[in-house]
Scaffold this motif. Structure first.
Motif, PDB file in Angstrom:
ATOM      1  N   ALA A  47       0.825  -1.211   0.000  1.00 48.64           N
ATOM      2  CA  ALA A  47       0.000   0.000   0.000  1.00 48.64           C
ATOM      3  C   ALA A  47       0.853   1.253   0.000  1.00 48.64           C
ATOM      4  N   TRP A  48       2.042   1.186   0.579  1.00 48.83           N
ATOM      5  CA  TRP A  48       2.881   2.381   0.666  1.00 48.83           C
ATOM      6  C   TRP A  48       4.180   2.261  -0.102  1.00 48.83           C
ATOM      7  N   MET A  49       4.473   1.074  -0.609  1.00 49.86           N
ATOM      8  CA  MET A  49       5.738   0.894  -1.295  1.00 49.86           C
ATOM      9  C   MET A  49       5.576   0.738  -2.803  1.00 49.86           C
ATOM     10  N   GLY A  50       4.448   0.269  -3.256  1.00 48.10           N
ATOM     11  CA  GLY A  50       4.293  -0.005  -4.684  1.00 48.10           C
ATOM     12  C   GLY A  50       5.018  -1.288  -5.036  1.00 48.10           C
ATOM     13  N   THR A  51       5.791  -1.264  -6.092  1.00 49.81           N
ATOM     14  CA  THR A  51       6.492  -2.475  -6.509  1.00 49.81           C
ATOM     15  C   THR A  51       7.930  -2.474  -5.983  1.00 49.81           C
ATOM     16  N   VAL A  52       8.488  -3.661  -5.919  1.00 47.03           N
ATOM     17  CA  VAL A  52       9.900  -3.815  -5.556  1.00 47.03           C
ATOM     18  C   VAL A  52      10.659  -3.999  -6.858  1.00 47.03           C
ATOM     19  N   VAL A  53      11.596  -3.100  -7.139  1.00 46.75           N
ATOM     20  CA  VAL A  53      12.368  -3.187  -8.376  1.00 46.75           C
ATOM     21  C   VAL A  53      13.538  -4.143  -8.185  1.00 46.75           C
ATOM     22  N   ASP A  54      14.110  -4.600  -9.291  1.00 51.56           N
ATOM     23  CA  ASP A  54      15.167  -5.608  -9.248  1.00 51.56           C
ATOM     24  C   ASP A  54      16.358  -5.177  -8.390  1.00 51.56           C
ATOM     25  N   GLU A  55      16.718  -3.894  -8.434  1.00 56.03           N
ATOM     26  CA  GLU A  55      17.837  -3.403  -7.616  1.00 56.03           C
ATOM     27  C   GLU A  55      17.552  -3.609  -6.122  1.00 56.03           C
ATOM     28  N   GLN A  56      16.302  -3.365  -5.709  1.00 56.21           N
ATOM     29  CA  GLN A  56      15.928  -3.594  -4.314  1.00 56.21           C
ATOM     30  C   GLN A  56      15.977  -5.090  -3.975  1.00 56.21           C
ATOM     31  N   TYR A  57      15.491  -5.934  -4.886  1.00 58.19           N
ATOM     32  CA  TYR A  57      15.562  -7.375  -4.661  1.00 58.19           C
ATOM     33  C   TYR A  57      17.006  -7.852  -4.527  1.00 58.19           C
ATOM     34  N   ARG A  58      17.907  -7.303  -5.335  1.00 57.71           N
ATOM     35  CA  ARG A  58      19.328  -7.701  -5.230  1.00 57.71           C
ATOM     36  C   ARG A  58      19.903  -7.326  -3.867  1.00 57.71           C
ATOM     37  N   ASP A  67       8.951 -18.498 -12.480  1.00 62.13           N
ATOM     38  CA  ASP A  67       8.263 -17.395 -13.138  1.00 62.13           C
ATOM     39  C   ASP A  67       9.258 -16.516 -13.887  1.00 62.13           C
ATOM     40  N   LYS A  68       9.288 -16.636 -15.194  1.00 64.58           N
ATOM     41  CA  LYS A  68      10.236 -15.871 -16.014  1.00 64.58           C
ATOM     42  C   LYS A  68       9.950 -14.373 -15.967  1.00 64.58           C
ATOM     43  N   ALA A  69       8.697 -13.983 -15.744  1.00 67.75           N
ATOM     44  CA  ALA A  69       8.339 -12.565 -15.713  1.00 67.75           C
ATOM     45  C   ALA A  69       8.891 -11.873 -14.478  1.00 67.75           C
ATOM     46  N   GLY A  70       9.191 -12.621 -13.414  1.00 67.65           N
ATOM     47  CA  GLY A  70       9.649 -12.031 -12.167  1.00 67.65           C
ATOM     48  C   GLY A  70      11.098 -11.597 -12.161  1.00 67.65           C
ATOM     49  N   GLY A  71      11.885 -12.033 -13.118  1.00 68.55           N
ATOM     50  CA  GLY A  71      13.293 -11.670 -13.157  1.00 68.55           C
ATOM     51  C   GLY A  71      14.174 -12.672 -12.428  1.00 68.55           C
ATOM     52  N   GLU A  72      15.433 -12.692 -12.787  1.00 72.52           N
ATOM     53  CA  GLU A  72      16.390 -13.652 -12.235  1.00 72.52           C
ATOM     54  C   GLU A  72      16.571 -13.499 -10.723  1.00 72.52           C
ATOM     55  N   THR A  73      16.695 -12.271 -10.246  1.00 72.75           N
ATOM     56  CA  THR A  73      16.897 -12.058  -8.808  1.00 72.75           C
ATOM     57  C   THR A  73      15.701 -12.566  -8.020  1.00 72.75           C
ATOM     58  N   ASN A  74      14.505 -12.339  -8.525  1.00 77.10           N
ATOM     59  CA  ASN A  74      13.298 -12.823  -7.852  1.00 77.10           C
ATOM     60  C   ASN A  74      13.302 -14.357  -7.783  1.00 77.10           C
ATOM     61  N   ARG A  75      13.742 -15.021  -8.850  1.00 73.37           N
ATOM     62  CA  ARG A  75      13.809 -16.486  -8.847  1.00 73.37           C
ATOM     63  C   ARG A  75      14.870 -16.989  -7.868  1.00 73.37           C
ATOM     64  N   VAL A  76      16.003 -16.289  -7.773  1.00 74.31           N
ATOM     65  CA  VAL A  76      17.047 -16.663  -6.806  1.00 74.31           C
ATOM     66  C   VAL A  76      16.495 -16.525  -5.385  1.00 74.31           C
ATOM     67  N   MET A  77      15.809 -15.405  -5.123  1.00 77.12           N
ATOM     68  CA  MET A  77      15.217 -15.214  -3.795  1.00 77.12           C
ATOM     69  C   MET A  77      14.163 -16.266  -3.510  1.00 77.12           C
ATOM     70  N   ALA A  78      13.370 -16.616  -4.508  1.00 80.60           N
ATOM     71  CA  ALA A  78      12.350 -17.659  -4.329  1.00 80.60           C
ATOM     72  C   ALA A  78      13.014 -18.968  -3.924  1.00 80.60           C
ATOM     73  N   GLY A  79      14.158 -19.283  -4.532  1.00 77.31           N
ATOM     74  CA  GLY A  79      14.898 -20.489  -4.162  1.00 77.31           C
ATOM     75  C   GLY A  79      15.383 -20.438  -2.729  1.00 77.31           C
ATOM     76  N   ARG A  80      15.891 -19.290  -2.333  1.00 76.33           N
ATOM     77  CA  ARG A  80      16.352 -19.140  -0.939  1.00 76.33           C
ATOM     78  C   ARG A  80      15.196 -19.335   0.041  1.00 76.33           C
ATOM     79  N   ILE A  81      14.108 -18.619  -0.206  1.00 80.04           N
ATOM     80  CA  ILE A  81      12.953 -18.699   0.689  1.00 80.04           C
ATOM     81  C   ILE A  81      12.439 -20.133   0.742  1.00 80.04           C
ATOM     82  N   HIS A  82      12.390 -20.771  -0.407  1.00 84.46           N
ATOM     83  CA  HIS A  82      11.923 -22.160  -0.466  1.00 84.46           C
ATOM     84  C   HIS A  82      12.808 -23.091   0.368  1.00 84.46           C
ATOM     85  N   ASP A  83      14.116 -22.876   0.338  1.00 83.13           N
ATOM     86  CA  ASP A  83      15.071 -23.771   1.001  1.00 83.13           C
ATOM     87  C   ASP A  83      15.257 -23.488   2.495  1.00 83.13           C
ATOM     88  N   TYR A  84      14.910 -22.289   2.937  1.00 82.24           N
ATOM     89  CA  TYR A  84      15.103 -21.961   4.344  1.00 82.24           C
ATOM     90  C   TYR A  84      14.302 -22.886   5.249  1.00 82.24           C
TER      91      TYR A  84
END
Length: 96
Positions: A21-32, A64-81
């Motif tokens: 609600a207050w941040m909008g989207t997270v850009v790839d630089e923020q995800y990195r 999800d190819k639309a989410g970008g590489e960094t998002n997929r890397v983070m998804a892997g981390r979150i999944h494995d934690y």
């Protein structure tokens, strides 16, 4: 001894609820930047609601190819934690 690191999204005036609600989207630089912080973690402590939001999003983001590489890397981390879920209810958290 292990460290506990608090990581949370907040505004400068202290708002914690509903980040989209207050941040909008997270850009790839923020995800990195977030991913660099998360690289040193192996376990996350979350509340039940946050866990259910995570489990509803991250498994699908793994491929999800639309989410970008960094998002997929983070998804892997979150999944494995290892996840420790805190709740005030006796209900089981949804796991997928």
């Amino acid at each position: 001894m292990r460290n506990i690191v608090l990581q949370m999204m907040t505004t400068l005036n202290g708002r914690l609820d509903d980040p989209l609600a207050w941040m909008g989207t997270v850009v790839d630089e923020q995800y990195r930047a977030i991913d660099r912080l998360y690289a040193g973690y192996d376990t996350v402590l979350v509340g039940r609601t946050t866990y259910e939001e995570m489990v509803g999003y991250w498994p699908g983001a793994l491929n999800d190819k639309a989410g970008g590489e960094t998002n997929r890397v983070m998804a892997g981390r979150i999944h494995d934690y290892r996840k420790i879920v805190f709740s005030r209810t006796d209900e089981q958290a949804i796991s997928r």
